[in-house]
Scaffold this motif. Sequence first.
Motif, PDB file in Angstrom:
ATOM      1  N   ILE A   4       0.724  -1.083  -0.072  1.00 52.11           N
ATOM      2  CA  ILE A   4      -0.120  -0.024   0.033  1.00 52.11           C
ATOM      3  C   ILE A   4       0.929   1.130  -0.030  1.00 52.11           C
ATOM      4  N   ALA A   5       0.854   2.192  -1.075  1.00 52.90           N
ATOM      5  CA  ALA A   5       1.459   3.448  -1.076  1.00 52.90           C
ATOM      6  C   ALA A   5       0.529   4.340  -0.821  1.00 52.90           C
ATOM      7  N   ILE A   6       0.463   5.183   0.511  1.00 53.75           N
ATOM      8  CA  ILE A   6      -0.567   6.141   0.702  1.00 53.75           C
ATOM      9  C   ILE A   6       0.145   7.429   0.378  1.00 53.75           C
ATOM     10  N   ASN A   7      -0.288   7.861  -0.941  1.00 50.77           N
ATOM     11  CA  ASN A   7       0.204   8.963  -1.552  1.00 50.77           C
ATOM     12  C   ASN A   7      -0.328  10.441  -1.168  1.00 50.77           C
ATOM     13  N   ARG A  32      -5.813   3.544   6.368  1.00 50.44           N
ATOM     14  CA  ARG A  32      -5.603   2.229   6.866  1.00 50.44           C
ATOM     15  C   ARG A  32      -6.856   1.465   7.579  1.00 50.44           C
ATOM     16  N   GLU A  33      -7.744   2.438   8.042  1.00 51.93           N
ATOM     17  CA  GLU A  33      -8.868   1.938   8.673  1.00 51.93           C
ATOM     18  C   GLU A  33      -9.954   1.444   7.650  1.00 51.93           C
ATOM     19  N   GLU A  34      -9.853   2.382   6.365  1.00 53.29           N
ATOM     20  CA  GLU A  34     -10.824   2.119   5.220  1.00 53.29           C
ATOM     21  C   GLU A  34     -10.534   0.710   4.658  1.00 53.29           C
ATOM     22  N   LEU A  35      -9.149   0.235   4.659  1.00 54.03           N
ATOM     23  CA  LEU A  35      -8.727  -0.907   4.045  1.00 54.03           C
ATOM     24  C   LEU A  35      -9.217  -2.109   4.936  1.00 54.03           C
ATOM     25  N   LEU A  36      -9.483  -1.999   6.163  1.00 55.17           N
ATOM     26  CA  LEU A  36      -9.952  -3.168   7.080  1.00 55.17           C
ATOM     27  C   LEU A  36     -11.281  -3.743   6.514  1.00 55.17           C
ATOM     28  N   GLN A  37     -11.916  -2.900   5.744  1.00 52.96           N
ATOM     29  CA  GLN A  37     -13.511  -3.217   5.478  1.00 52.96           C
ATOM     30  C   GLN A  37     -13.313  -4.310   4.250  1.00 52.96           C
ATOM     31  N   HIS A  38     -11.983  -4.344   3.680  1.00 53.07           N
ATOM     32  CA  HIS A  38     -12.016  -4.966   2.241  1.00 53.07           C
ATOM     33  C   HIS A  38     -10.763  -6.029   2.823  1.00 53.07           C
ATOM     34  N   VAL A  80      -7.790  -5.926   4.040  1.00 60.56           N
ATOM     35  CA  VAL A  80      -6.443  -5.647   3.759  1.00 60.56           C
ATOM     36  C   VAL A  80      -5.786  -5.002   5.073  1.00 60.56           C
ATOM     37  N   ILE A  81      -5.185  -5.886   5.738  1.00 60.17           N
ATOM     38  CA  ILE A  81      -4.487  -5.554   7.032  1.00 60.17           C
ATOM     39  C   ILE A  81      -2.843  -5.168   6.726  1.00 60.17           C
ATOM     40  N   VAL A  82      -2.736  -3.736   7.139  1.00 60.14           N
ATOM     41  CA  VAL A  82      -1.349  -3.575   6.970  1.00 60.14           C
ATOM     42  C   VAL A  82      -0.615  -3.838   8.530  1.00 60.14           C
ATOM     43  N   GLU A  83       0.804  -3.531   8.392  1.00 57.75           N
ATOM     44  CA  GLU A  83       1.644  -4.130   9.324  1.00 57.75           C
ATOM     45  C   GLU A  83       1.436  -3.417  10.634  1.00 57.75           C
ATOM     46  N   ASP A  84       1.130  -2.150  10.382  1.00 59.45           N
ATOM     47  CA  ASP A  84       1.019  -1.558  11.839  1.00 59.45           C
ATOM     48  C   ASP A  84      -0.164  -1.957  12.604  1.00 59.45           C
ATOM     49  N   MET A  85      -1.170  -2.602  11.939  1.00 55.87           N
ATOM     50  CA  MET A  85      -2.401  -3.072  12.617  1.00 55.87           C
ATOM     51  C   MET A  85      -2.389  -4.585  12.892  1.00 55.87           C
ATOM     52  N   GLY A  86      -0.915  -5.020  12.551  1.00 57.92           N
ATOM     53  CA  GLY A  86      -0.870  -6.413  12.961  1.00 57.92           C
ATOM     54  C   GLY A  86      -1.108  -7.329  11.658  1.00 57.92           C
TER      55      GLY A  86
END
Length: 837
Positions: free
Chosen positions: A445-448, A461-467, A469-475
């Motif tokens: 994920i590149a947050i531009n 990052r929170e919106e990605l959880l709905q799909h 997609v869990i980033v490393e900062d969120m485990g």
Amino acid sequence: MTDQTDKPKLGTRPPLGLKRTVETGKVKQSFSHGRSNTVVVEVKKRRILGRPGEAPPAEAPKPEPVAEAPKPAPKPAAPAPQPKRTSPVDDITARKEMQTRLLREAEEARLASLEEARRRDDRARVEQSEEERRRADENRKAEEAAAEQARLASEEEARLAAEAAAAPAEQPAAEAPQEDRAVRRPAGHAPAPRRPEPPRPSRGRGDDRRHHGKLTVTRALSGEDDSRARSLAALRRAREKEKRAHQQSGPAAKQYRDVDVPEAITVQELAKRMGERGADLVKALFKMGTPVTITETIDQDTAELLIEEFGHRINRVSEADVDIDTSIDVDPEDTLKPRPPVVTIMGHVDHGKTSLLDAIRGASVQSGEAGGITQHIGAYQVQLEDKSKVTFLDTPGHEAFSEMRARGANVTDIVILVVAADDGLRPQTIEAINHTKAAGVPMIIAINKIDKPEAKPQKVREELLQHEVIVEDMGGDVQDVEVSALKKTNLDKLLEAIQLQAEILELKANPDRPAEGTVIEAKLDKGRGPLATVLVERGTLRVGDVFVAGASSGKVRAMIDDKGRQVKEAGPSFPVEVLGLSAVPAAGDPFTVVENEARAREVADYRKGVLDKKRTTAAPVSLENMFAAHQTTIKEVPLVIKADVQGSIEAIVNALNRLSTDEVRVRILNSGVGAITESDVTLASASGAPIIGFNVRPNAKAREVAQRNKVEFRYYDVIYQLTDWVKNAMAGELGPEIIETVVGRARVQEVFPAGKRDKAAGLLVLEGVIRKGLNARLTREDVIVSKTTISSLRRFKDDVAEVRAGLECGVLLADTNDIKPGDSLEVFEVEERARTL
């Protein structure tokens, strides 16, 4: 000098008695008309060469001119008799007799040799084989040539002998082998010195190639002088004779083959595979009761009968066996070598995908795209600071390019999902996530646009959880990097994330094999012909390779990298633009190098047939559906679409097909890659369709034909504008929407005459309002009798504008007199609205 003492004086009589006419050592020459001359005979000794080591013999003194030569033997011997002098007539007769005799002997020898050769030839024809007969012919010709040479030699010898007999001999015959050569010179003159003969120019051949001596009959018949080389023409004639003899020896042995026969094959192709003439196969089929032409297709069973008729063996194959299946071709582990990762950049439109790639490459790409959005898949290779390479694919973000994004996900190793920090997840972002999950590809994920004040990376990052997609900062296990393409912030961290993900994947490929890859993009260039951007997946692609790309084939004439430089070869994960295709392939088609052009054409023809079958085969329709389709009339908007690349064509066609409704739909007459041509204009003029050019323009001839036939051109470079215009055109095809609003209803109570022809109706208003000038519909037992308007409205004897419910009134209806008590009258207003899709 002439001796004057021998001649008698004029007027005197010669004295009687014997007188010597010629002195000893002199020779008298006689000329015509009684003239004569006396010359002195000069005698030269023959030079005798001694053996090596012996002393040369003493030089003998020069002999005086005497009438009689000295005897060779030391013993005294009787002088040899003087040769008998003959008259000139006798000499001539003798010469003629000798010449005739020699010619007769030569002719007899030639005839005898020819007769003997003919006898041998007759015996050879009876007893010898074909090969021995050929040799006999050559021998006979050689003997004829030798006999001819012998005749010529005998004639030459006869001529020389006749010339030698013409001069009277002064030396005795006994001394002929050792006689001195006599040179006759005028008396009183010293012998003139011999002029040295100039050297003859050499012809560049050695002395052993020259022919010395004369060819005599004996040497010709005995076969001597074999050192002479035969001429090239003679060798060529001999080879041709041998070739003809071999050809006439008998027909070559017929070859029987194993013939691969698919489920359907043309007679011409079957004849080619059998190695037979097509006319012979047509004749055999005609005898079997199947009259066909050479271009017609026959089935496998008929082909088997033909193959067995000609003695060959059939090998039944299915059409699918012709195609190339690379799934079963797996490279051994020891042949694999590391390769660069292929990274695809995805995301919503205007979220900064191309700008991010622009910042990584250090080149301006986004500024060259129309409307600031990417219309094509771009393939680039970037070299990092540690000399490692990464291949990037930039996909469009517009919703019409979903297939191109799916194609990018299928050929990539890593996906970078670009999300704008100020905008969050959008529909195309969610679609890219779904494509990535379906392909099973790791994601970064590149947050531009974190440089903007309204940026909210944590919300992304929170919106990605709905799909899921869990980033490393969120485990989770998905890497995310906050970047700014405009400020070039954290680009090094993004590249480190790519390298880390590539090390985990352990990407390898075998470069030492024929190349295989995928067509990323394809287009038709005016000067260079069909072009295809190819991403090599395994193997090495080289200039000169024969390949198949979808339903088109070709040979690699040149390869151009993303910087515009020509390259000779391209290894795994290397994107190149290939020149040399026979047609424009579809984006996403497999690209495979094959062994020869025949194999490439075979695979391409099979794939083309499969596509034609899909396009022309219609789904089965039931009887009810067929009648329903005829009853339902759907309006169509015909279009001709031309674009610069294949991917844009696919995106435009899909976007326009989604605009279709139950009332109107888009009918695409033709879609293709390249400039607008005269044939496109002709097709559009036949159906009245406009021509849409996406990043292309018509040529001069097409403009001239379009102006003559009144064909409309529409040019676009942004897909938004194109779809909006087509949507408005489809709405205009439907026309405005008619909306009816019922204002009131009434019942006819009585009917009164009004004038000579018209009738007036007495009404009771049941509901609503009856107004003058409105549209009215007269019904009888719920069946429409007439559709009219209210031309006159009265209450009692006064004209009124409207009558409300519960009141009675009289009306006069326009254009109708069919009115009866009990009919119903419905009054309504009509409103026209512009159509929207």
